[in-house]
Scaffold this motif. Structure first.
Motif, PDB file in Angstrom:
ATOM      1  N   ARG A   1       0.840  -1.209   0.000  1.00 40.73           N
ATOM      2  CA  ARG A   1       0.000   0.000   0.000  1.00 40.73           C
ATOM      3  C   ARG A   1       0.873   1.257   0.000  1.00 40.73           C
ATOM      4  NH1 ARG A   1      -2.599  -0.776   4.748  1.00 40.73           N
ATOM      5  NH2 ARG A   1      -1.460   0.886   5.804  1.00 40.73           N
ATOM      6  N   VAL A   2       1.895   1.264   0.826  1.00 44.85           N
ATOM      7  CA  VAL A   2       2.799   2.414   0.878  1.00 44.85           C
ATOM      8  C   VAL A   2       3.623   2.478  -0.415  1.00 44.85           C
ATOM      9  CG1 VAL A   2       4.745   3.439   2.129  1.00 44.85           C
ATOM     10  CG2 VAL A   2       2.839   2.433   3.393  1.00 44.85           C
ATOM     11  N   GLY A   3       3.988   1.318  -0.939  1.00 44.35           N
ATOM     12  CA  GLY A   3       4.710   1.275  -2.217  1.00 44.35           C
ATOM     13  C   GLY A   3       3.931   1.974  -3.320  1.00 44.35           C
ATOM     14  N   ASP A   4       2.625   1.791  -3.331  1.00 45.58           N
ATOM     15  CA  ASP A   4       1.796   2.462  -4.340  1.00 45.58           C
ATOM     16  C   ASP A   4       1.844   3.978  -4.200  1.00 45.58           C
ATOM     17  OD1 ASP A   4       0.951   0.275  -5.742  1.00 45.58           O
ATOM     18  OD2 ASP A   4      -0.957   0.056  -4.677  1.00 45.58           O
ATOM     19  N   ARG A   5       1.958   4.451  -2.982  1.00 49.49           N
ATOM     20  CA  ARG A   5       2.002   5.908  -2.779  1.00 49.49           C
ATOM     21  C   ARG A   5       3.328   6.469  -3.285  1.00 49.49           C
ATOM     22  NH1 ARG A   5      -0.071   7.704   3.048  1.00 49.49           N
ATOM     23  NH2 ARG A   5      -0.340   9.633   1.856  1.00 49.49           N
ATOM     24  N   ILE A   6       4.389   5.681  -3.149  1.00 48.92           N
ATOM     25  CA  ILE A   6       5.688   6.124  -3.657  1.00 48.92           C
ATOM     26  C   ILE A   6       5.732   5.983  -5.182  1.00 48.92           C
ATOM     27  CG2 ILE A   6       8.151   5.488  -3.702  1.00 48.92           C
ATOM     28  CD1 ILE A   6       7.987   5.256  -0.676  1.00 48.92           C
TER      29      ILE A   6
ATOM     30  N   ALA B   1       5.811   5.096 -11.601  1.00 48.97           N
ATOM     31  CA  ALA B   1       5.633   3.642 -11.676  1.00 48.97           C
ATOM     32  C   ALA B   1       4.154   3.314 -11.537  1.00 48.97           C
ATOM     33  CB  ALA B   1       6.420   2.964 -10.560  1.00 48.97           C
ATOM     34  N   PRO B   2       3.684   2.277 -12.236  1.00 46.66           N
ATOM     35  CA  PRO B   2       2.272   1.919 -12.093  1.00 46.66           C
ATOM     36  C   PRO B   2       1.985   1.325 -10.716  1.00 46.66           C
ATOM     37  CG  PRO B   2       3.391   0.346 -13.531  1.00 46.66           C
ATOM     38  CD  PRO B   2       4.394   1.421 -13.195  1.00 46.66           C
ATOM     39  N   SER B   3       0.743   1.420 -10.319  1.00 41.06           N
ATOM     40  CA  SER B   3       0.346   0.842  -9.043  1.00 41.06           C
ATOM     41  C   SER B   3       0.571  -0.678  -9.092  1.00 41.06           C
ATOM     42  CB  SER B   3      -1.109   1.264  -8.816  1.00 41.06           C
ATOM     43  OG  SER B   3      -1.818   0.254  -8.218  1.00 41.06           O
ATOM     44  N   GLY B   4       1.010  -1.228  -7.960  1.00 42.14           N
ATOM     45  CA  GLY B   4       1.281  -2.666  -7.916  1.00 42.14           C
ATOM     46  C   GLY B   4       2.675  -3.052  -8.376  1.00 42.14           C
ATOM     47  N   SER B   5       3.556  -2.054  -8.558  1.00 42.44           N
ATOM     48  CA  SER B   5       4.907  -2.393  -9.039  1.00 42.44           C
ATOM     49  C   SER B   5       6.008  -2.042  -8.035  1.00 42.44           C
ATOM     50  CB  SER B   5       5.187  -1.687 -10.377  1.00 42.44           C
ATOM     51  OG  SER B   5       5.215  -0.290 -10.210  1.00 42.44           O
ATOM     52  N   VAL B   6       5.615  -1.502  -6.866  1.00 46.67           N
ATOM     53  CA  VAL B   6       6.606  -1.061  -5.872  1.00 46.67           C
ATOM     54  C   VAL B   6       6.248  -1.652  -4.513  1.00 46.67           C
ATOM     55  CG1 VAL B   6       7.568   0.955  -4.663  1.00 46.67           C
ATOM     56  CG2 VAL B   6       7.005   1.120  -7.099  1.00 46.67           C
ATOM     57  N   VAL B   7       7.250  -2.119  -3.786  1.00 45.00           N
ATOM     58  CA  VAL B   7       6.986  -2.628  -2.441  1.00 45.00           C
ATOM     59  C   VAL B   7       8.079  -2.131  -1.489  1.00 45.00           C
ATOM     60  CG1 VAL B   7       8.205  -4.865  -2.581  1.00 45.00           C
ATOM     61  CG2 VAL B   7       6.117  -4.679  -1.219  1.00 45.00           C
ATOM     62  N   MET B   8       7.707  -1.947  -0.221  1.00 46.68           N
ATOM     63  CA  MET B   8       8.630  -1.411   0.785  1.00 46.68           C
ATOM     64  C   MET B   8       9.273  -2.530   1.604  1.00 46.68           C
ATOM     65  SD  MET B   8       7.843   1.689   0.124  1.00 46.68           S
ATOM     66  CE  MET B   8       9.074   2.387   1.221  1.00 46.68           C
ATOM     67  N   GLY B   9      10.462  -2.254   2.118  1.00 46.33           N
ATOM     68  CA  GLY B   9      11.068  -3.161   3.079  1.00 46.33           C
ATOM     69  C   GLY B   9      12.575  -3.075   3.114  1.00 46.33           C
ATOM     70  N   ASP B  10      13.161  -3.513   4.222  1.00 42.78           N
ATOM     71  CA  ASP B  10      14.617  -3.626   4.325  1.00 42.78           C
ATOM     72  C   ASP B  10      15.299  -2.262   4.154  1.00 42.78           C
ATOM     73  OD1 ASP B  10      14.210  -6.575   4.313  1.00 42.78           O
ATOM     74  OD2 ASP B  10      13.632  -6.179   2.242  1.00 42.78           O
ATOM     75  N   THR B  11      16.599  -2.298   3.856  1.00 40.21           N
ATOM     76  CA  THR B  11      17.310  -1.043   3.600  1.00 40.21           C
ATOM     77  C   THR B  11      17.723  -1.029   2.137  1.00 40.21           C
ATOM     78  OG1 THR B  11      19.584  -1.769   3.941  1.00 40.21           O
ATOM     79  CG2 THR B  11      18.309  -1.240   5.926  1.00 40.21           C
TER      80      THR B  11
ATOM     81  N   HIS C   1      18.766   9.557  -4.509  1.00 46.19           N
ATOM     82  CA  HIS C   1      18.777  11.021  -4.546  1.00 46.19           C
ATOM     83  C   HIS C   1      17.859  11.553  -5.642  1.00 46.19           C
ATOM     84  CE1 HIS C   1      21.976  11.055  -1.597  1.00 46.19           C
ATOM     85  NE2 HIS C   1      22.463  10.017  -2.239  1.00 46.19           N
ATOM     86  N   SER C   2      16.905  10.712  -6.059  1.00 49.13           N
ATOM     87  CA  SER C   2      15.953  11.111  -7.106  1.00 49.13           C
ATOM     88  C   SER C   2      14.525  11.142  -6.582  1.00 49.13           C
ATOM     89  CB  SER C   2      15.991  10.122  -8.279  1.00 49.13           C
ATOM     90  OG  SER C   2      17.295   9.962  -8.784  1.00 49.13           O
ATOM     91  N   ALA C   3      14.157  10.130  -5.783  1.00 44.29           N
ATOM     92  CA  ALA C   3      12.777  10.043  -5.292  1.00 44.29           C
ATOM     93  C   ALA C   3      12.478  11.245  -4.397  1.00 44.29           C
ATOM     94  CB  ALA C   3      12.578   8.737  -4.529  1.00 44.29           C
ATOM     95  N   GLY C   4      11.518  12.055  -4.791  1.00 39.25           N
ATOM     96  CA  GLY C   4      11.186  13.260  -4.042  1.00 39.25           C
ATOM     97  C   GLY C   4      12.119  14.425  -4.345  1.00 39.25           C
TER      98      GLY C   4
END
Ligand SMILES: *Cc1c(COP(=O)(O)O)cnc(C)c1O
Length: 397
Positions: free
Chosen positions: A63-68, A74-84, A187-190
């Motif tokens: 869910r948070v991946g979709d917000r990023i 990126a299309p929804s459903g293509s990003v996931v959060m976790g780890d470093t 250094h690109s995201a945001g």
């Protein structure tokens, strides 16, 4: 009211501090405090283990991946959060190498953040199948794209100078040479608009604690092109990337699409802070952020050049090839930065001689830039940096 005056009011900025280091660690979104508090109190505190279902902790990484995803094209459903981020680099690289098995070279550049190169080196040793890491100068990367290259792995914006690669052109060139591409968006995201789908990038990774403001230790993200997401076999095959974690199957079967890039238990508390930060990102458009970032960066460069001729601009002059940070070099860079921090202007130092400043329109305005430049001017003119105390290196610079 200007949108960026509104967003600025949503951050806790300590009294008397001008913060130009949000490229390294973003400041605290005021709402994050209450959000984390509520998570602890109402979810962990009251729900205990039932929070995984009741509070949706298990769905949170996607869910948070979709917000990023919205911020990086990126299309929804293509990003996931976790780890470093370092872990995500390893994971993306292992997957990309497996998708392009006949080739032996991982191509990066000498300006890449060391952790990315270290992770590649470690993976090469683990795989032990004659893979090789090449890291030519950033300007020479395209010339090294030949039929030996399995994967091109680059950080789009150089962590020291802010030099920015042309993501679209390099992705196209790599694909034409038969290589897959991994973009590190630390250094690109945001910081700058990114169009992963438009560039047809294969993999991307990034962190949330820099420009995105999730706080120290915030989770990383990984993007996998939907056409690969059902093909890749994760090297870090943890139980939460399994098709059915709660089947407790002794054999690993990858989960659906991007879910397979999850490894273990997600950092739920930290993601509460990230969600509060993303509420602020929801208010702005990346093109507007970029336009303001260029305006503030140009102002800072002009003022520093005018007032501090001893400092050398090491960032690209052309804003189109510069990310959202500005760097200057000076042999006494470390001491100068310590003097600056002691006067309430926070940037950072990167070895061997770079003073680095992040430009973050969400909470930085032109008054901050003017104050930073005039403080730097005073420090240079009066040699306020020339003290032994400012030369003592701390563990984190
Ligand atoms: C900040 C940064 C990292 C940090 O990795 P962590 O595992 O989150 O500590 C890695 N790579 C790049 C390019 C970075 O800028």
């Amino acid at each position: 009211m200007d949108i960026f005056e509104r967003t600025r009011a949503m951050f806790h900025l300590p009294e008397g501090v001008t913060y130009l280091d949000g490229n390294s660690l973003g400041p605290l979104p005021i709402a994050a405090q209450e959000r984390v508090d509520a998570m602890l109190r109402d979810q962990w505190g009251e729900m205990l283990i039932t929070g995984w279902n009741k509070a949706g902790w298990m769905d949170q990484p996607a869910r948070v991946g979709d917000r990023i995803a919205r911020l990086i094209g990126a299309p929804s459903g293509s990003v996931v959060m976790g780890d470093t981020l370092s872990i995500k680099v390893y994971q993306a690289l292992a997957s990309a190498l497996e998708l392009n098995p006949g080739r032996k070279v991982i191509l990066s550049d000498s300006g890449n953040f060391p952790s990315d190169l270290y992770m590649a080196d470690g993976l090469i040793r683990t795989l032990d199948r004659g893979l090789e890491l090449k890291a030519p100068a950033p300007e020479e990367v395209a010339a090294h794209l030949d039929s030996d290259v399995a994967v091109l792995m680059l950080t789009q914006v150089d962590y020291r100078t802010g030099r920015m690669h042309d993501m679209e052109a390099l992705t196209r060139a790599a694909h034409a040479a038969g290589a897959l591409v991994i973009w590190d968006l630390a250094h690109s995201a945001g910081a700058v608009p990114v169009d992963l789908a438009g560039c047809d990038a294969d993999f991307a990774v990034g962190c949330s604690y820099k420009f995105l403001n999730s706080g120290p230790g915030g989770p990383a993200f990984i993007y996998v092109h939907p056409k690969h997401a059902t093909q890749v076999r994760p090297a870090l095959s943890g139980w939460l990337g399994h098709e059915q974690p709660f089947a407790f199957d002794p054999d690993y079967r990858p989960g659906a699409g991007i879910e397979r890039m999850r490894v273990g238990t997600p950092p739920v508390i930290q993601m509460a802070a990230l969600e509060a930060a993303l509420d602020i990102w929801d208010l702005v458009d990346m093109d507007a952020v970029r336009a303001r970032s260029i305006e503030l960066s140009e102002l800072f460069i002009a003022l520093v050049e005018e007032k501090c001729p001893e400092l050398t601009v090491v960032s690209p002059r052309d804003p189109a090839t510069r990310g959202s940070q500005v760097a200057f070099s000076h042999p006494e860079g470390y001491a100068i930065m310590q003097a600056l921090i002691s006067k309430g202007v926070i940037g950072d130092f990167r070895a061997p001689d770079i003073l680095r400043f992040g430009i973050t329109p969400l909470y930085t305005n032109s008054n901050d830039i003017i104050r930073a430049a005039s403080t730097l001017h005073k420090i240079m003119e009066e040699r306020l940096w020339d003290r032994d105390a400012y030369r003592v290196r701390a563990r984190v610079t």
